[in-house]
Structure formats: structure tokens, C-alpha cells
Write a protein that holds these residues in place. Sequence first.
Motif, PDB file in Angstrom:
ATOM      1  N   ILE A  25      -6.929   1.093  -2.823  1.00  0.00           N
ATOM      2  CA  ILE A  25      -7.770   0.839  -1.663  1.00  0.00           C
ATOM      3  C   ILE A  25      -8.047   2.203  -1.044  1.00  0.00           C
ATOM      4  CG2 ILE A  25      -7.847  -0.129   0.661  1.00  0.00           C
ATOM      5  CD1 ILE A  25      -6.195  -2.458  -0.343  1.00  0.00           C
ATOM      6  N   THR A  26      -9.291   2.454  -0.708  1.00  0.00           N
ATOM      7  CA  THR A  26      -9.666   3.726  -0.102  1.00  0.00           C
ATOM      8  C   THR A  26      -9.787   3.545   1.400  1.00  0.00           C
ATOM      9  OG1 THR A  26     -10.852   4.377  -2.094  1.00  0.00           O
ATOM     10  CG2 THR A  26     -11.420   5.543  -0.067  1.00  0.00           C
ATOM     11  N   VAL A  27      -9.198   4.481   2.146  1.00  0.00           N
ATOM     12  CA  VAL A  27      -9.281   4.462   3.600  1.00  0.00           C
ATOM     13  C   VAL A  27      -9.910   5.772   4.053  1.00  0.00           C
ATOM     14  CG1 VAL A  27      -8.012   4.228   5.764  1.00  0.00           C
ATOM     15  CG2 VAL A  27      -7.207   3.024   3.738  1.00  0.00           C
ATOM     16  N   ALA A  73      -6.548   7.505  -0.890  1.00  0.00           N
ATOM     17  CA  ALA A  73      -6.412   6.341  -1.772  1.00  0.00           C
ATOM     18  C   ALA A  73      -4.981   5.829  -1.708  1.00  0.00           C
ATOM     19  CB  ALA A  73      -6.778   6.722  -3.200  1.00  0.00           C
ATOM     20  N   PHE A  74      -4.834   4.541  -1.546  1.00  0.00           N
ATOM     21  CA  PHE A  74      -3.528   3.895  -1.549  1.00  0.00           C
ATOM     22  C   PHE A  74      -3.469   3.001  -2.783  1.00  0.00           C
ATOM     23  CE2 PHE A  74      -4.412   5.091   2.762  1.00  0.00           C
ATOM     24  CZ  PHE A  74      -3.204   5.632   3.178  1.00  0.00           C
ATOM     25  N   PHE A  75      -2.612   3.382  -3.721  1.00  0.00           N
ATOM     26  CA  PHE A  75      -2.547   2.673  -5.002  1.00  0.00           C
ATOM     27  C   PHE A  75      -1.830   1.339  -4.849  1.00  0.00           C
ATOM     28  CE2 PHE A  75      -3.429   7.006  -6.122  1.00  0.00           C
ATOM     29  CZ  PHE A  75      -4.401   6.848  -7.093  1.00  0.00           C
ATOM     30  N   LEU A  76      -2.401   0.311  -5.469  1.00  0.00           N
ATOM     31  CA  LEU A  76      -1.864  -1.038  -5.367  1.00  0.00           C
ATOM     32  C   LEU A  76      -0.767  -1.310  -6.388  1.00  0.00           C
ATOM     33  CD1 LEU A  76      -5.203  -2.954  -4.770  1.00  0.00           C
ATOM     34  CD2 LEU A  76      -3.553  -2.121  -3.078  1.00  0.00           C
ATOM     35  N   PRO A 136     -10.486   3.812  11.772  1.00  0.00           N
ATOM     36  CA  PRO A 136     -10.339   3.962  10.318  1.00  0.00           C
ATOM     37  C   PRO A 136     -11.128   2.869   9.592  1.00  0.00           C
ATOM     38  CG  PRO A 136      -8.206   4.075  11.408  1.00  0.00           C
ATOM     39  CD  PRO A 136      -9.202   3.614  12.434  1.00  0.00           C
ATOM     40  N   MET A 137     -11.664   3.230   8.424  1.00  0.00           N
ATOM     41  CA  MET A 137     -12.436   2.270   7.635  1.00  0.00           C
ATOM     42  C   MET A 137     -11.788   2.089   6.273  1.00  0.00           C
ATOM     43  SD  MET A 137     -16.330   2.433   6.147  1.00  0.00           S
ATOM     44  CE  MET A 137     -17.190   1.952   7.622  1.00  0.00           C
ATOM     45  N   ILE A 138     -11.520   0.831   5.938  1.00  0.00           N
ATOM     46  CA  ILE A 138     -11.002   0.490   4.615  1.00  0.00           C
ATOM     47  C   ILE A 138     -12.193   0.075   3.756  1.00  0.00           C
ATOM     48  CG2 ILE A 138      -9.504  -1.027   3.289  1.00  0.00           C
ATOM     49  CD1 ILE A 138      -7.827  -1.432   5.792  1.00  0.00           C
ATOM     50  N   SER A 143       9.518   1.724  -5.528  1.00  0.00           N
ATOM     51  CA  SER A 143       9.413   1.353  -4.127  1.00  0.00           C
ATOM     52  C   SER A 143       7.999   0.884  -3.831  1.00  0.00           C
ATOM     53  CB  SER A 143       9.783   2.539  -3.229  1.00  0.00           C
ATOM     54  OG  SER A 143       8.960   3.643  -3.518  1.00  0.00           O
ATOM     55  N   VAL A 144       7.863   0.102  -2.766  1.00  0.00           N
ATOM     56  CA  VAL A 144       6.556  -0.407  -2.371  1.00  0.00           C
ATOM     57  C   VAL A 144       6.360  -0.167  -0.883  1.00  0.00           C
ATOM     58  CG1 VAL A 144       6.473  -2.183  -4.156  1.00  0.00           C
ATOM     59  CG2 VAL A 144       7.438  -2.735  -1.935  1.00  0.00           C
ATOM     60  N   LEU A 145       5.119  -0.196  -0.449  1.00  0.00           N
ATOM     61  CA  LEU A 145       4.778  -0.061   0.951  1.00  0.00           C
ATOM     62  C   LEU A 145       4.759  -1.448   1.562  1.00  0.00           C
ATOM     63  CD1 LEU A 145       3.851   1.961   3.124  1.00  0.00           C
ATOM     64  CD2 LEU A 145       1.515   1.522   2.391  1.00  0.00           C
TER      65      LEU A 145
END
Length: 117
Positions: free
Chosen positions: A73-75, A42-45, A88-90, A51-53
Motif C-alpha cells: 500500500i502506498t502512502v 510503501a508498506f508491504f502487505l 496523508p493519502m493512501i 513480525s507484522v504491523l
Amino acid sequence: MNRALATEDVLKNWFNEVKEHLQKLNLLGIHPSRVFNLDESAFFLVPKADSVLARKGSKSVYKVVHGDEKESITVLFTVNAEGTMLPPMILFWYERTPAIVTNNLPPGWIAGNTERG
């Protein structure tokens, strides 16, 4: 199982049980290209830190100040025992992923949809 309870003996016992199960099903001789493992990340928005990605060299980087801190967003990353990685699937929470999203995915990545992302 709680990770803290994963002792060496517990892990050895688990592998022995799996081996016995696969032997009963006559599946120990499966070719490594048919054995897959999937990891969900999981990549948190709305990051908690300051800091940010962002893409290296980006001129404009935005941080969401107000938002659902659990929105992510789940990858899915899938690799077989031979070492071949599937695309990879988002996973998105859309009923149907908008073309602007699918057209801007990294090359070789795919999009999927779920009710909850």
C-alpha cells in the motif's frame, strides 16, 4: 542520481542550479506556505520477517503466508516549508474505493485510487 554519488560538492552545485533557476523565474520570494514536499512510502502487505504491523493490544494478528511479496500500500505524506502537513493519502489499486475501506481510515486521512496502487 545514485545516492553514493551525492558528494558535498554535487549537492552544493545542485542547490546553486536550483537557486539560479528560481531567480530566472522570479520565484525566490515565494511564501513558505506555498512550497510543498511530498514523500511516498510503501508498506508491504507480505512482510519478509517474522513480525507484522498491528495495533497495540490486538488479540488476533494475522500474517499472510502465501502472497505477492511485492504487494504493498502506498502512502503519500505532504508537508509545506512552513511545517503544515496535509492529510496523508493512501493509494489503493481499486477503480473505486469501497465504503468499508474509506469508512475505516484513520481520522483525517484520505484515499486515492491508481491503476497500480
